[in-house]
Design a protein around this motif. Structure first.
Motif, mmCIF file in Angstrom:
data_model
loop_
_atom_site.group_PDB
_atom_site.id
_atom_site.type_symbol
_atom_site.label_atom_id
_atom_site.label_comp_id
_atom_site.label_asym_id
_atom_site.label_seq_id
_atom_site.Cartn_x
_atom_site.Cartn_y
_atom_site.Cartn_z
ATOM 1 N N HIS A 1 1.104 10.694 5.739
ATOM 2 C CA HIS A 1 1.267 9.261 6.029
ATOM 3 C C HIS A 1 1.102 8.983 7.526
ATOM 4 O O HIS A 1 1.965 8.379 8.170
ATOM 5 C CB HIS A 1 2.584 8.741 5.477
ATOM 6 C CG HIS A 1 2.500 8.443 4.017
ATOM 7 N ND1 HIS A 1 1.810 7.361 3.516
ATOM 8 C CD2 HIS A 1 2.952 9.129 2.936
ATOM 9 C CE1 HIS A 1 1.871 7.368 2.198
ATOM 10 N NE2 HIS A 1 2.545 8.438 1.816
ATOM 11 N N HIS B 1 1.233 -4.135 8.470
ATOM 12 C CA HIS B 1 0.721 -2.819 8.854
ATOM 13 C C HIS B 1 1.479 -2.340 10.077
ATOM 14 O O HIS B 1 1.682 -3.096 11.037
ATOM 15 C CB HIS B 1 -0.772 -2.868 9.182
ATOM 16 C CG HIS B 1 -1.448 -1.543 9.024
ATOM 17 N ND1 HIS B 1 -1.220 -0.491 9.873
ATOM 18 C CD2 HIS B 1 -2.324 -1.087 8.089
ATOM 19 C CE1 HIS B 1 -1.925 0.556 9.487
ATOM 20 N NE2 HIS B 1 -2.605 0.217 8.396
ATOM 21 N N GLU C 1 -6.315 2.351 -0.125
ATOM 22 C CA GLU C 1 -6.821 1.618 1.042
ATOM 23 C C GLU C 1 -7.611 2.539 1.966
ATOM 24 O O GLU C 1 -8.606 2.125 2.561
ATOM 25 C CB GLU C 1 -5.661 0.976 1.813
ATOM 26 C CG GLU C 1 -6.078 0.037 2.924
ATOM 27 C CD GLU C 1 -6.389 0.736 4.256
ATOM 28 O OE1 GLU C 1 -7.098 0.139 5.095
ATOM 29 O OE2 GLU C 1 -5.908 1.872 4.462
ATOM 30 N N GLU C 2 -7.178 3.787 2.075
ATOM 31 C CA GLU C 2 -7.812 4.697 3.022
ATOM 32 C C GLU C 2 -9.204 5.141 2.578
ATOM 33 O O GLU C 2 -10.057 5.420 3.405
ATOM 34 C CB GLU C 2 -6.932 5.942 3.233
ATOM 35 C CG GLU C 2 -5.601 5.678 3.908
ATOM 36 C CD GLU C 2 -5.734 5.258 5.356
ATOM 37 O OE1 GLU C 2 -6.868 5.285 5.889
ATOM 38 O OE2 GLU C 2 -4.716 4.893 5.958
ATOM 39 N N HIS D 1 1.686 4.033 5.473
ATOM 40 C CA HIS D 1 1.687 3.180 4.292
ATOM 41 C C HIS D 1 3.033 3.193 3.566
ATOM 42 O O HIS D 1 3.294 2.304 2.743
ATOM 43 C CB HIS D 1 0.562 3.582 3.354
ATOM 44 C CG HIS D 1 -0.796 3.247 3.884
ATOM 45 N ND1 HIS D 1 -1.944 3.289 3.115
ATOM 46 C CD2 HIS D 1 -1.207 2.833 5.120
ATOM 47 C CE1 HIS D 1 -2.988 2.940 3.854
ATOM 48 N NE2 HIS D 1 -2.556 2.681 5.072
ATOM 49 N N SER E 1 0.574 -9.637 4.044
ATOM 50 C CA SER E 1 0.804 -8.201 4.061
ATOM 51 C C SER E 1 1.229 -7.769 5.461
ATOM 52 O O SER E 1 1.557 -8.615 6.313
ATOM 53 C CB SER E 1 -0.432 -7.426 3.587
ATOM 54 O OG SER E 1 -0.076 -6.099 3.236
ATOM 55 N N ILE F 1 4.261 -0.002 4.877
ATOM 56 C CA ILE F 1 3.615 -1.156 4.230
ATOM 57 C C ILE F 1 4.251 -1.375 2.863
ATOM 58 O O ILE F 1 4.501 -2.523 2.447
ATOM 59 C CB ILE F 1 2.098 -0.946 4.103
ATOM 60 C CG1 ILE F 1 1.463 -0.753 5.479
ATOM 61 C CG2 ILE F 1 1.458 -2.130 3.386
ATOM 62 C CD1 ILE F 1 -0.033 -0.474 5.447
ATOM 63 N N GLU G 1 0.862 -1.189 0.000
ATOM 64 C CA GLU G 1 0.000 0.000 0.000
ATOM 65 C C GLU G 1 0.891 1.230 0.000
ATOM 66 O O GLU G 1 2.059 1.171 0.416
ATOM 67 C CB GLU G 1 -0.917 0.007 1.231
ATOM 68 C CG GLU G 1 -1.867 -1.174 1.303
ATOM 69 C CD GLU G 1 -2.657 -1.214 2.608
ATOM 70 O OE1 GLU G 1 -2.632 -0.208 3.361
ATOM 71 O OE2 GLU G 1 -3.288 -2.242 2.887
ATOM 72 N N TYR G 2 0.336 2.384 -0.387
ATOM 73 C CA TYR G 2 1.162 3.588 -0.463
ATOM 74 C C TYR G 2 0.343 4.872 -0.490
ATOM 75 O O TYR G 2 0.883 5.945 -0.743
ATOM 76 C CB TYR G 2 2.072 3.540 -1.702
ATOM 77 C CG TYR G 2 1.497 2.740 -2.853
ATOM 78 C CD1 TYR G 2 0.522 3.267 -3.693
ATOM 79 C CD2 TYR G 2 1.908 1.434 -3.066
ATOM 80 C CE1 TYR G 2 -0.032 2.526 -4.728
ATOM 81 C CE2 TYR G 2 1.369 0.669 -4.102
ATOM 82 C CZ TYR G 2 0.408 1.213 -4.927
ATOM 83 O OH TYR G 2 -0.145 0.477 -5.939
ATOM 84 N N CYS H 1 -0.864 6.866 8.681
ATOM 85 C CA CYS H 1 -1.152 5.443 8.848
ATOM 86 C C CYS H 1 0.049 4.596 8.442
ATOM 87 O O CYS H 1 -0.003 3.370 8.490
ATOM 88 C CB CYS H 1 -2.389 5.047 8.042
ATOM 89 S SG CYS H 1 -3.235 3.580 8.667
ATOM 90 N N THR I 1 -9.717 -2.301 7.224
ATOM 91 C CA THR I 1 -8.853 -2.338 6.053
ATOM 92 C C THR I 1 -9.495 -3.182 4.966
ATOM 93 O O THR I 1 -10.185 -4.168 5.256
ATOM 94 C CB THR I 1 -7.460 -2.906 6.393
ATOM 95 O OG1 THR I 1 -6.730 -3.121 5.175
ATOM 96 C CG2 THR I 1 -7.567 -4.227 7.147
#
Length: 355
Positions: A84, A146, A121-122, A88, A144, A91, A75-76, A86, A286
């Motif tokens: 950022h 987080h 994702e957000e 990512h 994955s 990630i 994710e990005y 969260c 998510t």
């Protein structure tokens, strides 16, 4: 098991800083995807882009050219205002790094290992888009990661489902002095709606959340859908207004972890000197949960701070660019890469995961 090289480690940390310094919102992550692709190409990998009709989704693959694959999900995307918050960027590098680790064992892979870049994702659910377009149809397992602001490692965590609803009340304008009886006050409907939701909260289960805020007529997040709609319609009936309920965020399912995959990941973490918690509740949502309803899935949550920091915050944003965060993201990369190789080289393990 191969490990990240010094050059790969340096490139991954630089990639994290680059993505962190250029926050991009859902479906707009062009700089991040260019940066990831550049790192992959530098280390000899071809990047397929776009995929699933999403401009900022991509895929790279090692092992057998076609057929089933173990997927590592990057994710990005970032958050409005916070950037950022969260993490990512982490990630991204933990899954890119995992792919590079797995690629070192490409010659002995019985099935492919893929790195899939998943945007939005957000807000929007990029993984849901990719599921609908068939990108996961050949995936036999997904891994994955987080970052966590709560100071601990976790494998096989679950999470909260979420759906976003936009509620619009429409009234009738009239002169408040000369013809108040002709008016239908939409603000009154909004107030009664929030009062109704507030009364409902008292009876919700401990793992249920309903949050809302007023913005240009109404906006609400997180709801048990049927009851939520009934409360909105009741507020409209009380005030003689009209109500429309629209979905602005698709349903994010809770993560359903595959415990056999979790055992593999936990074992690899223990090789790194980490004893993770297993199966805790993550009080967030998510779109990885939607992947977990389609294919066996598990993930690592790794700490980015010594003291707890709130998610989606400036504090979390700042924590996700520290040496501690990078160290743990790179440990996660080694772990996920090793786990992917184990799955891709062990037919009996793949059969147990499927069961």
């Amino acid at each position: 098991m191969p490990s990240l090289t010094t050059a790969q480690t340096a490139d991954l940390i630089e990639l994290s800083r680059d993505i962190h310094g250029h926050p991009e919102l859902a479906y707009q992550e062009r700089h991040a995807v260019d940066a990831v692709a550049a790192v992959l190409k530098r280390h000899g990998h071809r990047v397929e882009r776009p995929i699933g009709e999403l401009e900022t989704a991509f895929r790279a693959r090692v092992g057998p050219k076609d057929g089933p694959a173990v997927a590592l999900l990057a994710e990005y995307d970032a958050l409005p205002d916070v950037g950022h918050g969260c993490g990512h960027n982490l990630i991204a590098i933990s899954n890119v790094g995992a792919y590079l680790v797995a690629a070192a064992s490409a010659a002995r892979l019985e099935v492919g290992v893929e790195l899939i870049g998943t945007p939005a994702e957000e807000n929007g659910g990029g993984k849901i888009d990719l599921i609908r377009k068939g990108v996961f149809d050949h995936v036999l397992a997904a891994l994955s990661s987080h970052p966590s602001g709560q100071g601990g490692w976790m494998v096989s965590g679950t999470g909260l489902g979420v759906v976003g609803k936009r509620v619009t009340f429409t009234g009738v304008a009239s002169h408040a002095g000369s013809a108040p009886e002709k008016g239908r006050n939409a603000l009154n409907a909004v107030i009664r709606f929030f009062v109704g939701i507030d009364g409902w909260r008292q009876h919700l289960d401990s793992d249920a959340r309903v949050h809302g805020y007023i913005n240009d007529g109404g906006k609400a997040m997180n709801g048990m859908v049927e009851r939520f709609g009934e409360i909105a319609k009741g507020a409209a009936l009380l005030t003689g207004t009209k109500v429309e309920i629209a979905e602005y965020l698709p349903y994010y399912a809770p993560v359903k972890a595959n415990l056999v995959l979790g055992d593999v990941i936990a074992d690899e973490l223990e090789h790194q000197g980490v004893a993770p918690a297993r199966g805790g509740l993550v009080t967030a949502s998510t779109d990885l949960g939607n992947v977990s309803t389609k294919v066996p899935t598990d993930w690592v949550r790794f700490p980015v701070s010594e003291k707890p920091v709130p998610g989606h915050s400036v504090e979390m944003r700042d924590a996700c660019i520290t040496d501690l965060a990078h160290r743990n993201a790179l440990i996660t990369a080694e772990v996920l890469g090793a786990a992917a190789v184990r799955v891709a080289t062990d037919k009996s393990l793949r059969e147990r995961i499927k069961r």
